[in-house]
Design a protein around this motif. Structure first.
Motif, PDB file in Angstrom:
ATOM      1  N   ASP A   1       0.797  -1.219   0.000  1.00 16.88           N
ATOM      2  CA  ASP A   1       0.000   0.000   0.000  1.00 16.88           C
ATOM      3  C   ASP A   1       0.830   1.270   0.000  1.00 16.88           C
ATOM      4  N   CYS A   2       1.864   1.334   0.844  1.00 18.01           N
ATOM      5  CA  CYS A   2       2.641   2.578   0.954  1.00 18.01           C
ATOM      6  C   CYS A   2       4.101   2.411   0.567  1.00 18.01           C
TER       7      CYS A   2
ATOM      8  N   HIS B   1       6.541   1.092   2.291  1.00 14.61           N
ATOM      9  CA  HIS B   1       7.474   1.109   3.417  1.00 14.61           C
ATOM     10  C   HIS B   1       8.131  -0.267   3.585  1.00 14.61           C
TER      11      HIS B   1
ATOM     12  N   CYS C   1       1.915   2.569   7.768  1.00 15.73           N
ATOM     13  CA  CYS C   1       0.500   2.850   7.492  1.00 15.73           C
ATOM     14  C   CYS C   1      -0.475   1.941   8.234  1.00 15.73           C
TER      15      CYS C   1
ATOM     16  N   LEU D   1      -0.647  12.683   1.424  1.00 12.64           N
ATOM     17  CA  LEU D   1      -0.653  11.512   0.556  1.00 12.64           C
ATOM     18  C   LEU D   1      -0.009  11.893  -0.767  1.00 12.64           C
TER      19      LEU D   1
ATOM     20  N   ASP E   1      -1.122   7.182  -4.510  1.00 14.92           N
ATOM     21  CA  ASP E   1      -1.717   6.348  -3.455  1.00 14.92           C
ATOM     22  C   ASP E   1      -3.138   5.960  -3.842  1.00 14.92           C
TER      23      ASP E   1
ATOM     24  N   PHE F   1      -6.365   3.527   0.472  1.00 14.70           N
ATOM     25  CA  PHE F   1      -5.337   3.987   1.405  1.00 14.70           C
ATOM     26  C   PHE F   1      -5.705   5.371   1.949  1.00 14.70           C
TER      27      PHE F   1
ATOM     28  N   ARG G   1      -6.202   6.264   5.855  1.00 13.07           N
ATOM     29  CA  ARG G   1      -5.418   7.315   6.502  1.00 13.07           C
ATOM     30  C   ARG G   1      -6.340   8.386   7.110  1.00 13.07           C
TER      31      ARG G   1
END
Length: 172
Positions: free
Chosen positions: A6-7, A9, A21, A120, A124, A128, A132
């Motif tokens: 999703d992000c 990371h 996230c 964001l 994204d 998501f 957030r």
């Protein structure tokens, strides 16, 4: 390292949730409808984020309130040298100014803004963004591209998007 789908990371192997996230790294949801698929796959670009109105940190709060009213918007971004320093929203008006707004009208917006807001990226996913905004309790969130504010989305933008997807999915 395990990259969050999703992000992006990088998480330590064996982690169940993304450290950044908080999305699950184990159980990826499988869409059961075209609407769910759109939320999971479509990027924020599909929401056509509105160009944000920006003010300098030293802008008097009275002037900022006038901008909100004249433009019928719920927030402005506080920006200096292309960097987002904060966001000032109708929630800040209610919680930080309240009945003292007239007495505080000459003070700078930086005294009342929410500093270092969550942001964001244009790529994204809408799911998501919903996550957030829900976790943070936000109604507006700035959208960045290459570190610069290029848009802002609101929960209303997401609801309009979802309504259109649901209408598209209805049989004629």
């Amino acid at each position: 390292m395990i990259n969050c789908p999703d992000c992006g990371h990088a998480n330590i192997p064996g982690a169940d949730l993304c450290e950044q996230c908080q999305q699950s790294l184990v159980d990826k949801p499988r869409p059961s409808s075209a609407v769910e698929r759109a939320l999971l796959e479509d990027s924020i670009r599909k929401l056509n984020p509105k160009r944000p109105l920006t003010v300098a940190p030293d802008t008097p709060i009275g002037e900022v309130l006038g901008i909100l009213v004249r433009n019928s918007i719920g927030c402005v971004l506080v920006v200096e040298d292309d960097q987002v320093l904060g966001i000032f929203s109708e929630r800040d008006v209610l919680l930080r100014l309240n009945v003292d707004a007239a007495d505080l009208s000459d003070r700078p917006v930086s005294d009342f803004m929410t500093p270092s807001p969550e942001t964001l990226q244009t790529g994204d996913t809408i799911a998501f963004a919903i996550h957030r905004m829900d976790v943070g309790g936000f109604r507006h969130i700035p959208i960045l591209a290459e570190g610069r504010a290029v848009g802002i989305i609101s929960i209303r933008d997401i609801l309009d998007y979802m309504t259109a997807r649901i209408s598209d999915a209805q049989p004629a």
